[in-house]
Scaffold this active site. Structure first.
Site, PDB file in Angstrom:
ATOM      1  CG  HIS A   1     -14.619  16.877   3.502  1.00 21.27           C
ATOM      2  ND1 HIS A   1     -15.446  17.325   4.729  1.00 21.27           N
ATOM      3  CD2 HIS A   1     -13.201  17.255   3.663  1.00 21.27           C
ATOM      4  CE1 HIS A   1     -14.363  17.583   5.620  1.00 21.27           C
ATOM      5  NE2 HIS A   1     -13.377  17.490   5.047  1.00 21.27           N
TER       6      HIS A   1
ATOM      7  CE  LYS B   1     -13.126  17.306  -3.436  1.00 15.12           C
ATOM      8  NZ  LYS B   1     -12.511  18.199  -2.924  1.00 15.12           N
TER       9      LYS B   1
ATOM     10  CB  THR C   1     -11.911  22.506  -4.154  1.00 15.40           C
ATOM     11  OG1 THR C   1     -12.276  21.508  -3.354  1.00 15.40           O
ATOM     12  CG2 THR C   1     -12.941  23.739  -4.471  1.00 15.40           C
TER      13      THR C   1
ATOM     14  CB  SER D   1      -5.043  16.665  -0.530  1.00 16.57           C
ATOM     15  OG  SER D   1      -5.774  15.838  -0.058  1.00 16.57           O
ATOM     16  N   GLY D   2      -6.513  18.343   1.845  1.00 20.52           N
ATOM     17  CA  GLY D   2      -6.660  18.403   3.071  1.00 20.52           C
ATOM     18  C   GLY D   2      -6.010  17.343   3.864  1.00 20.52           C
TER      19      GLY D   2
ATOM     20  CG  ASP E   1      -8.306  20.833   5.601  1.00 21.22           C
ATOM     21  OD1 ASP E   1      -8.645  21.731   4.686  1.00 21.22           O
ATOM     22  OD2 ASP E   1      -8.797  20.102   5.794  1.00 21.22           O
TER      23      ASP E   1
ATOM     24  CG  HIS F   1      -7.865  16.215   7.149  1.00 19.63           C
ATOM     25  ND1 HIS F   1      -8.432  15.242   6.661  1.00 19.63           N
ATOM     26  CD2 HIS F   1      -8.481  17.334   6.770  1.00 19.63           C
ATOM     27  CE1 HIS F   1      -9.443  15.763   5.779  1.00 19.63           C
ATOM     28  NE2 HIS F   1      -9.268  16.925   5.822  1.00 19.63           N
TER      29      HIS F   1
END
Length: 137
Positions: free
Chosen positions: A27, A31, A56, A78-79, A84, A111
């Site tokens: 998250h 980072k 990431t 991206s999440g 995810d 999310h």
């Protein structure tokens, strides 16, 4: 500037393409911790085929630069944009062997259901799952 203790290099019994993927996800507020973890464990991590969410993976490519020994898998979104959920799909299909996910416990996530689903599916499929730098070490 921090000084990092680098892990020792070693010979792996398997080539990265012979193994399932290792996902690295962090998250926003985690980072820097993920970057420190990757630098400290660079020799270990390059033995795996790495995947993760977009930011990431960009960080991984920045750290590893053009090292010939590194193998990347797919780059997930991206999440909040479904990354995810993509990792959940990889888990269910047997493509994911481990997930290092530095979750920020102090922030809300739009999310969150995807994060919970990823954690649950890692448990259902007996996948290595670590959620912070201490458990990842």
């Amino acid at each position: 500037m921090k000084t990092f203790h680098l892990d020792a290099d070693f010979e792996s019994m398997f080539e990265p393409n012979e193994m399932r993927l290792l996902a690295l996800v962090s998250h926003n507020n985690m980072k820097e911790s993920m970057k420190e973890f990757v630098i400290a464990n660079k020799n270990l991590l390059k033995k795996f085929r790495l995947t993760g969410t977009q930011s990431t993976m960009m960080m991984l490519k920045d750290i590893f630069k053009d090292e010939p020994d590194i193998t990347y898998g797919p780059i997930c979104a991206s999440g909040p944009l479904g990354g995810d959920a993509q990792l959940v799909a990889m888990t269910v299909m047997g493509q994911l062997g481990g997930c290092i996910f530095f979750i920020d416990p102090m922030d809300s996530h739009p999310h969150n259901v995807d994060i919970e689903c990823l954690c649950r599916q890692c448990n259902v499929h007996n996948i290595l799952m670590t959620s912070n730098p201490t458990t990842a070490t």
